[in-house]
Design an enzyme around this catalytic site. Structure first.
Site, PDB file in Angstrom:
ATOM      1  N   HIS A  44       0.977  -1.194   0.126  1.00 30.80           N
ATOM      2  CA  HIS A  44       0.014  -0.025  -0.117  1.00 30.80           C
ATOM      3  C   HIS A  44       0.905   1.151  -0.171  1.00 30.80           C
ATOM      4  CE1 HIS A  44       0.764  -0.537   4.418  1.00 30.80           C
ATOM      5  NE2 HIS A  44       0.925   0.877   4.416  1.00 30.80           N
ATOM      6  N   HIS A  65      -5.952  -2.117   4.634  1.00 32.04           N
ATOM      7  CA  HIS A  65      -5.919  -0.727   3.695  1.00 32.04           C
ATOM      8  C   HIS A  65      -5.199  -1.164   2.491  1.00 32.04           C
ATOM      9  CE1 HIS A  65      -2.107  -0.404   6.058  1.00 32.04           C
ATOM     10  NE2 HIS A  65      -1.897   0.934   5.478  1.00 32.04           N
ATOM     11  N   HIS A  88       4.860   7.275   2.198  1.00 29.94           N
ATOM     12  CA  HIS A  88       5.564   5.961   2.258  1.00 29.94           C
ATOM     13  C   HIS A  88       4.871   4.950   1.306  1.00 29.94           C
ATOM     14  CE1 HIS A  88       2.740   4.782   5.740  1.00 29.94           C
ATOM     15  NE2 HIS A  88       2.919   3.607   5.052  1.00 29.94           N
ATOM     16  N   HIS A 127       0.789  -0.050  14.742  1.00 35.15           N
ATOM     17  CA  HIS A 127      -0.090   0.964  14.639  1.00 35.15           C
ATOM     18  C   HIS A 127      -1.415   0.368  15.472  1.00 35.15           C
ATOM     19  CE1 HIS A 127       2.133   2.580  11.334  1.00 35.15           C
ATOM     20  NE2 HIS A 127       2.145   1.521  10.742  1.00 35.15           N
ATOM     21  N   TYR A 154       9.755   1.750   9.872  1.00 31.84           N
ATOM     22  CA  TYR A 154       9.907   2.773   8.953  1.00 31.84           C
ATOM     23  C   TYR A 154      11.236   3.227   8.615  1.00 31.84           C
ATOM     24  CZ  TYR A 154       4.899   3.665   8.878  1.00 31.84           C
ATOM     25  OH  TYR A 154       3.492   3.538   8.961  1.00 31.84           O
ATOM     26  N   GLU A 188       8.201   1.519   4.355  1.00 32.99           N
ATOM     27  CA  GLU A 188       7.485   0.789   5.510  1.00 32.99           C
ATOM     28  C   GLU A 188       7.578  -0.630   5.155  1.00 32.99           C
ATOM     29  OE1 GLU A 188       3.429   0.609   6.196  1.00 32.99           O
ATOM     30  OE2 GLU A 188       3.730   0.325   8.159  1.00 32.99           O
TER      31      GLU A 188
HETATM   32 FE   LIG Z   1       1.603   1.893   5.817  1.00 29.78          FE
END
Ligand SMILES: [Fe+2]
Length: 307
Positions: free
Chosen positions: A153, A199, A214, A246, A255, A265
């Protein structure tokens, strides 16, 4: 659940200022395979568990950032259907002819309210190194570097996050999985899924358009996040934050930056999303915990450093 329409992120084209340094980073350290170097200077890469020809495109430029992000659509009929839906929604659409990226069919390109260029495509050649399908071993060759499984993503920064989320949900048939809202209920963060991941693309508000926060790669395990951290320290890669977790998406993450300053990431975990899940909502005063669940506060770099 049948997954149709937009299937997944297919590629991201990233600008780099030093191609040799970028290839050392993306191939040797992150562990992507070099697919081809083309006469226009673009270099194509893929992760070991991807069937399609490429997923990362590097372009030599005088500034870092993202040129475009492409999503794969299930069929050419669906691609035409989305093209029509975009036009009906008043979005200016450009057709990129087949072959502009090697092995890729025609693409439908457009600019979203955050200022980013998004593309849709339905056809890409299968990689000759793709995972085996008959009595398949767990991998064709042992993964290198951080052992990333796939391009997963992007997180993008720009204005007009609510309008952008609406375009993705109403026109491209994504679903909003999580959002961040201010006390007066303005959406400043949108996390969007086209299938069952938490996501496939996310947007955070910034006044400046078209910023790249990112590109993210999936790892098999939390242990692999630690292995990535070892590589980051061993080779002196510019580190941002992590290993951590997260709140949003529940991914376990680290990261870091490529040699041109683009943030990368690598992450593992995250929940499975189903289309009947309600939208998870984070209030802006809990943004620290939403982004970094263990630290419960943001670092200034994560908010302000974008390319
Ligand atoms: Fe991410």
């Amino acid at each position: 659940m049948a997954i149709s329409g937009v299937l997944r992120p297919g590629y991201v084209q990233i600008r780099v200022m030093d191609m040799d340094a970028a290839l050392k980073h993306y191939v040797d350290r992150i562990g992507l395979d070099l697919v081809s170097k083309e006469s226009d200077g673009r270099v194509y890469l893929r992760a070991w568990d991807e069937f399609d020809r490429h997923s990362i495109v590097l372009r030599q430029a005088d500034r870092p950032g993202m040129d475009c992000m492409g999503f794969k659509v299930a069929t050419d009929v669906e691609l035409t259907r989305y093209e029509k839906r975009l036009k009906e929604a008043g979005v200016k659409v450009e057709t990129v002819p087949a072959g502009e990226q090697p092995g890729v069919g025609r693409r439908v390109a457009f600019t979203i309210p955050t200022g980013h260029r998004i593309e849709l495509f339905s056809q890409m050649e299968t990689s000759p190194q793709c995972p085996p399908t008959i009595n398949p071993d767990v991998w064709p060759q042992e993964p290198r570097g951080m052992r990333v499984v796939r391009f997963d993503h992007c997180l993008l920064y720009g204005p007009h996050v609510p309008e952008t989320a609406k375009l993705f949900t109403d026109v491209l048939e994504f679903r909003l999985t999580e959002k961040v809202v201010t006390p007066d209920n303005a959406m400043i963060g949108a996390f969007l899924s086209c299938a069952t991941k938490a996501h496939d693309v996310a947007f955070i508000h910034s006044d400046e358009p078209a910023k790249f926060h990112h590109a993210s790669f999936f790892l098999e395990s939390w242990h692999d996040v630690g292995h990535a951290a070892d590589i980051i320290s061993r080779y002196g890669i510019s580190h941002d934050i992590g290993p951590t977790r997260h709140g949003i998406t529940r991914g376990q993450t680290i990261y870091f930056f490529d040699p041109s300053g683009n943030r990368n990431e690598v992450f593992a975990g995250g929940y499975t999303y189903y289309p009947d899940n309600p939208v998870r909502v984070w209030s802006a005063d809990e943004l620290g915990k939403a982004i970094f669940y263990y630290e419960r506060q943001l670092n200034e770099r994560f908010l302000s450093v974008v390319t």
